[in-house]
Scaffold this motif. Structure first.
Motif, PDB file in Angstrom:
ATOM      1  N   ASP A   1      32.710 -35.771 -19.866  1.00  0.00           N
ATOM      2  CA  ASP A   1      31.801 -34.701 -20.280  1.00  0.00           C
ATOM      3  C   ASP A   1      30.360 -35.170 -20.135  1.00  0.00           C
TER       4      ASP A   1
ATOM      5  N   THR B   1      26.553 -35.209 -20.740  1.00  0.00           N
ATOM      6  CA  THR B   1      25.855 -34.848 -21.976  1.00  0.00           C
ATOM      7  C   THR B   1      24.391 -34.462 -21.774  1.00  0.00           C
TER       8      THR B   1
ATOM      9  N   PHE C   1      29.171 -32.364 -30.597  1.00  0.00           N
ATOM     10  CA  PHE C   1      29.933 -33.325 -29.815  1.00  0.00           C
ATOM     11  C   PHE C   1      29.990 -34.663 -30.530  1.00  0.00           C
TER      12      PHE C   1
END
Length: 229
Positions: A67, A69, A80
């Motif tokens: 993922d 960021t 998150f």
């Protein structure tokens, strides 16, 4: 199967006057503990704050379990972090007016009672089952550190960041905390420890050294073999 872990590429954070860290490239593998060492002011705390999504990088990329960021909004970053990252600060950041289980439960959010059983189970796992109701201010240094570790692992975090987790502990309590961090790594977590201790670093799987915000030495292990396993 390759375990993604945490990947940073040319990660940079610049304070108003100078760099905090500069062009950091690293890959923190799941199931491993990595130590980061360096003199005071070398950039260790800045690096941990970047990886913990507390600071937003000036430039570069950071991905956690694939993922990316960088383009997350502040609210997305906070969410998150809450769901995926455990942080053990040097001052522990325990709330003295809460007891042990309430401090652990606070990792889930403000509704402490909702997660009481989970928090108490985690404290039992770190040997503090009989101290759940004890106010944090009445716990010993080693006990408070174990509460902080339990709080970091209660969410099943992908990444745990620990800033000098053994710095104020006697050898026995320091070893106990390292065993807990090893257990976190064994549960498919990437663990990064900022430390001044050569002994702590030698017990980790890899070591990074920082000097004036730059990596000057990287992990020596051939991690490609681990990726294939």
């Amino acid at each position: 199967m390759t375990k993604t872990g945490i990947e940073a590429h040319e990660l940079t954070y610049k304070y108003s006057a100078d760099f905090g860290v500069h062009n950091i490239d690293l890959h923190l593998h799941k199931g491993m503990i990595t130590a980061v060492r360096g003199a005071s002011g070398a950039g260790k705390s800045t690096l941990l704050a970047l990886l913990g999504l507390i600071l937003h990088p000036t430039s570069g990329k950071l991905a956690l379990d694939g993922d990316e960021t960088r383009d997350m909004s502040p609210n997305e970053r906070d969410s998150f972090r809450r769901d995926n990252i455990g942080i053990i600060l040097q001052d522990l950041a325990l709330l003295p007016f809460l007891n042990a289980w309430e401090n652990v439960s606070s990792a889930f959010g403000p509704r402490l009672g909702k997660n009481r059983e989970k928090a108490q189970n985690m404290l039992s796992e770190v040997g503090l089952g009989d101290r759940c109701e004890t106010p944090a201010g009445n716990l010993s240094g080693g006990e408070r550190q174990r509460v902080a570790v339990a709080r970091a692992q209660v969410k099943g975090s992908s990444l745990v960041l620990a800033d000098e987790p053994t710095g104020s502990l006697d050898p026995d309590n320091g070893e106990a905390v390292m065993r807990l961090l090893r257990r976190l790594a064994d549960n498919d977590t990437s663990v990064l420890i900022a430390t001044h201790s050569a002994e702590v670093a030698s017990s980790c799987d890899a070591e990074i050294r920082l000097d004036q915000g730059n990596i000057v030495a990287s992990p020596q292990q051939d991690l490609s073999e681990q990726e294939e396993n």
